[in-house]
Motif scaffolding. Structure first.
Motif, PDB file in Angstrom:
ATOM      1  N   LEU A   6       0.832  -1.203   0.000  1.00  0.00           N
ATOM      2  CA  LEU A   6       0.000   0.000   0.000  1.00  0.00           C
ATOM      3  C   LEU A   6       0.867   1.253   0.000  1.00  0.00           C
ATOM      4  O   LEU A   6       0.641   2.186  -0.783  1.00  0.00           O
ATOM      5  N   ALA A   7       1.879   1.265   0.861  1.00  0.00           N
ATOM      6  CA  ALA A   7       2.783   2.425   0.929  1.00  0.00           C
ATOM      7  C   ALA A   7       3.582   2.569  -0.360  1.00  0.00           C
ATOM      8  O   ALA A   7       3.778   3.686  -0.863  1.00  0.00           O
ATOM      9  N   ALA A   8       4.050   1.446  -0.910  1.00  0.00           N
ATOM     10  CA  ALA A   8       4.843   1.504  -2.141  1.00  0.00           C
ATOM     11  C   ALA A   8       4.020   2.031  -3.312  1.00  0.00           C
ATOM     12  O   ALA A   8       4.555   2.683  -4.216  1.00  0.00           O
ATOM     13  N   SER A   9       2.710   1.775  -3.297  1.00  0.00           N
ATOM     14  CA  SER A   9       1.861   2.188  -4.409  1.00  0.00           C
ATOM     15  C   SER A   9       1.616   3.688  -4.444  1.00  0.00           C
ATOM     16  O   SER A   9       1.256   4.236  -5.498  1.00  0.00           O
ATOM     17  N   VAL A  10       1.806   4.384  -3.313  1.00  0.00           N
ATOM     18  CA  VAL A  10       1.533   5.824  -3.280  1.00  0.00           C
ATOM     19  C   VAL A  10       2.762   6.659  -2.921  1.00  0.00           C
ATOM     20  O   VAL A  10       2.699   7.889  -2.916  1.00  0.00           O
ATOM     21  N   GLY A  11       3.889   5.993  -2.622  1.00  0.00           N
ATOM     22  CA  GLY A  11       5.069   6.721  -2.156  1.00  0.00           C
ATOM     23  C   GLY A  11       5.561   7.778  -3.119  1.00  0.00           C
ATOM     24  O   GLY A  11       5.857   8.913  -2.731  1.00  0.00           O
ATOM     25  N   PHE A  12       5.649   7.429  -4.404  1.00  0.00           N
ATOM     26  CA  PHE A  12       6.164   8.375  -5.387  1.00  0.00           C
ATOM     27  C   PHE A  12       5.243   9.577  -5.522  1.00  0.00           C
ATOM     28  O   PHE A  12       5.698  10.732  -5.526  1.00  0.00           O
ATOM     29  N   GLN A  13       3.937   9.328  -5.617  1.00  0.00           N
ATOM     30  CA  GLN A  13       2.987  10.421  -5.767  1.00  0.00           C
ATOM     31  C   GLN A  13       3.017  11.346  -4.545  1.00  0.00           C
ATOM     32  O   GLN A  13       2.929  12.575  -4.669  1.00  0.00           O
ATOM     33  N   PHE A  14       3.147  10.758  -3.368  1.00  0.00           N
ATOM     34  CA  PHE A  14       3.110  11.542  -2.137  1.00  0.00           C
ATOM     35  C   PHE A  14       4.276  12.533  -2.063  1.00  0.00           C
ATOM     36  O   PHE A  14       4.090  13.707  -1.729  1.00  0.00           O
ATOM     37  N   TYR A  15       5.460  12.050  -2.377  1.00  0.00           N
ATOM     38  CA  TYR A  15       6.642  12.896  -2.208  1.00  0.00           C
ATOM     39  C   TYR A  15       6.934  13.800  -3.403  1.00  0.00           C
ATOM     40  O   TYR A  15       7.467  14.895  -3.240  1.00  0.00           O
ATOM     41  N   GLN A  16       6.618  13.352  -4.614  1.00  0.00           N
ATOM     42  CA  GLN A  16       7.078  14.059  -5.798  1.00  0.00           C
ATOM     43  C   GLN A  16       6.060  15.016  -6.411  1.00  0.00           C
ATOM     44  O   GLN A  16       6.443  16.033  -6.988  1.00  0.00           O
ATOM     45  N   PHE A  17       4.772  14.725  -6.293  1.00  0.00           N
ATOM     46  CA  PHE A  17       3.803  15.539  -7.021  1.00  0.00           C
ATOM     47  C   PHE A  17       3.614  16.946  -6.452  1.00  0.00           C
ATOM     48  O   PHE A  17       3.496  17.908  -7.228  1.00  0.00           O
ATOM     49  N   PRO A  18       3.555  17.154  -5.126  1.00  0.00           N
ATOM     50  CA  PRO A  18       3.438  18.535  -4.631  1.00  0.00           C
ATOM     51  C   PRO A  18       4.577  19.448  -5.089  1.00  0.00           C
ATOM     52  O   PRO A  18       4.319  20.574  -5.543  1.00  0.00           O
ATOM     53  N   PRO A  19       5.852  19.017  -5.014  1.00  0.00           N
ATOM     54  CA  PRO A  19       6.918  19.879  -5.537  1.00  0.00           C
ATOM     55  C   PRO A  19       6.786  20.154  -7.029  1.00  0.00           C
ATOM     56  O   PRO A  19       7.108  21.249  -7.499  1.00  0.00           O
ATOM     57  N   LYS A  20       6.310  19.156  -7.780  1.00  0.00           N
ATOM     58  CA  LYS A  20       6.142  19.356  -9.220  1.00  0.00           C
ATOM     59  C   LYS A  20       5.128  20.464  -9.493  1.00  0.00           C
ATOM     60  O   LYS A  20       5.377  21.372 -10.294  1.00  0.00           O
ATOM     61  N   PHE A  21       3.985  20.384  -8.825  1.00  0.00           N
ATOM     62  CA  PHE A  21       2.926  21.356  -9.082  1.00  0.00           C
ATOM     63  C   PHE A  21       3.228  22.710  -8.462  1.00  0.00           C
ATOM     64  O   PHE A  21       2.645  23.727  -8.860  1.00  0.00           O
ATOM     65  N   SER A  22       4.141  22.758  -7.497  1.00  0.00           N
ATOM     66  CA  SER A  22       4.425  24.019  -6.794  1.00  0.00           C
ATOM     67  C   SER A  22       4.964  25.096  -7.724  1.00  0.00           C
ATOM     68  O   SER A  22       4.870  26.288  -7.414  1.00  0.00           O
ATOM     69  N   THR A  23       5.513  24.702  -8.885  1.00  0.00           N
ATOM     70  CA  THR A  23       6.035  25.700  -9.818  1.00  0.00           C
ATOM     71  C   THR A  23       4.924  26.616 -10.336  1.00  0.00           C
ATOM     72  O   THR A  23       5.196  27.702 -10.837  1.00  0.00           O
TER      73      THR A  23
END
Length: 466
Positions: A375-392
């Motif tokens: 469960l954690a592995a399935s969402v880990g990338f989205q959790f950590y990487q997507f907010p910084p991506k959209f922050s631009t």
């Protein structure tokens, strides 16, 4: 000789860098130890001198209250502590807050009734440390982007290392000491981190002279974020601190995408915070010794690491459709894993499997551990990487956006876990219902994320999305 090479490395070692890394690792050790202690606290919440007045405690309600209150503390910290760090500097703020973390840990080791508030205080103090550490790294390596990127990666590894150390050795400590005594190890870790930060780290020129600068620098930050970027903002020399803070917050909150994607991020936050209830769930489902249940939550930590590594494959995909399919599959696996945990919580199904010799006590614990890791592995990338991506999207308010996104997640977690604890306490199949609710939130958050993925990753202008 070997001794000569060692001496040369010691002589050339960047003491400040090592001090920041060590401090952040100490922070994670101190804030993670209560996670594995929660099942033990639920079984023995009262101080020795309060035993005469103790009453039976429902573990699910107790743990739900702790997680709810502690999430609120972290959420409030995310709102205010970034500005505190900006005002007084990372070194001073970090050192002071680490002392506060130690004091709240000491309170946890002695209290009979306010465990949730003690852990909330710890979460509040710890919430400043990523920002403080990252700003200190930025001050050191502003003019060396490769080293700055490596420094942020090292901070992330320090976070993971501290968490694994706490969960691994914390379980060992519980076999030798009472949980209240293990709390003292968290107190010591926080005090050691504070001393290291104050004595070995020095402020960089950006932070110490910030009031004399004609421009301000903002750092793209987030708990567990893997990258950091310094970008100049507009000249705010004539803007007061309060006015600058208010304008930044208003600019973020006025954007509808903040609320939409913030809710999707909250759905992932449910998984990130699940290790706080996982130990109690394992105990209720398997009746294993409580001192074994807490360390099994390491699966969530390892799962997020695996998710971060495996999620990098998205960078090799070219089209937006391929990226959407990649992320959609990960959310499908997350939903299936949550449903699997719901099955593990169903006494009728597990009892039937046990009658046929298909599932024993340890087999069930292993299944829960594996499913929680997946469960954690399935969402880990989205959790950590997507907010910084959209922050631009938010220009000079990147740091404020990420901080407020995390704050929204924590603040929504508080009523969420409180509601889940009530369901578990009032229904014989409460854990099953709770995990199905988690699966539903993940499906909803996944739908939002996949639909708006081109906007999140800045693959096309926001206005072109339907």
């Amino acid at each position: 000789s070997v001794q000569t090479r060692v001496r040369q490395k010691v002589a050339t070692m960047d003491v400040g860098f090592a001090g920041i890394i060590a401090t952040y690792a100490c922070t994670q050790i101190a804030i993670t130890l209560p996670v594995i202690l929660i099942p033990m606290i639920a079984a023995d919440p009262f101080a020795p001198d309060a035993l005469a007045f103790s009453t039976p405690v429902n573990s699910a309600v107790f743990v739900g209250q702790i997680v709810s209150i502690s999430s609120l503390g972290a959420g409030i910290g995310k709102v205010v502590n970034g500005f505190v760090c900006k005002a007084i500097g990372g070194r001073v703020a970090g050192s002071v807050y680490m002392v506060g973390l130690a004091l709240f840990s000491l309170l946890l080791s002695t209290t009979s009734s306010i465990h949730g508030y003690a852990i909330a205080g710890m979460e509040f103090c710890a919430s400043i440390m990523w920002t403080a550490s990252s700003v200190l790294m930025a001050n050191k390596y502003e003019h060396d982007p490769p080293r700055f990127t490596a420094a942020i990666t090292a901070l992330s590894l320090a976070s993971t290392s501290g968490t694994l150390i706490a969960k691994t050795f914390g379980g060992v400590l519980l076999t030798m000491f009472h949980w209240r005594q293990v709390c003292l190890f968290a107190t010591c870790a926080a005090l050691v981190g504070s001393a290291i930060l104050f004595l070995l780290v020095r402020e960089g020129p950006i932070e110490s002279n910030i009031k004399n600068e004609t421009r301000k620098m903002q750092l793209k930050l987030g708990p567990g974020s893997k990258t950091g970027t310094l970008v100049p903002s507009k000249d705010v020399k004539s803007e007061s601190f309060i006015e600058g803070m208010t304008s930044s917050i208003s600019a973020v909150l006025a954007n509808p995408m903040y609320w939409l994607l913030g809710f999707a991020h909250f759905c992932l936050f449910i998984v990130r915070s699940s290790d706080k209830v996982l130990g109690t769930f394992i105990f209720d489902a398997t009746n294993l010794p409580r001192n074994l249940c807490g360390p099994l939550t390491t699966s969530v930590t390892l799962g997020f690491i695996g998710g971060l590594v495996s999620g990098k494959k998205i960078q090799q995909l070219e089209s937006a459709e391929e990226k959407q399919q990649f992320v959609a599959k990960r959310f499908v696996f997350a939903v299936i894993s949550a449903i699997g945990l719901a099955v593990c919580a169903n006494a009728n199904i597990i009892g039937l499997a046990g009658e046929y010799g298909l599932m024993g006590q340890y087999g069930l614990a292993g299944s829960i551990t594996i499913l929680s890791g997946l469960l954690a592995a399935s969402v880990g990338f989205q959790f950590y990487q997507f907010p910084p991506k959209f922050s631009t999207t938010f220009g000079p308010n990147k740091a404020v956006y990420i901080s407020l996104t995390d704050a929204l997640g924590f603040l929504l977690l508080s009523p969420f876990w409180s509601s889940m604890s009530s369901i578990v306490a009032s229904n014989g199949n409460g854990w099953t219902i709770s995990w199905l609710i988690v699966a539903s939130f993940l499906a909803l958050g996944g739908a939002i994320t996949v639909n708006w993925l081109p906007t999140i990753l800045r693959l096309e202008p926001e206005g072109k999305r339907r």
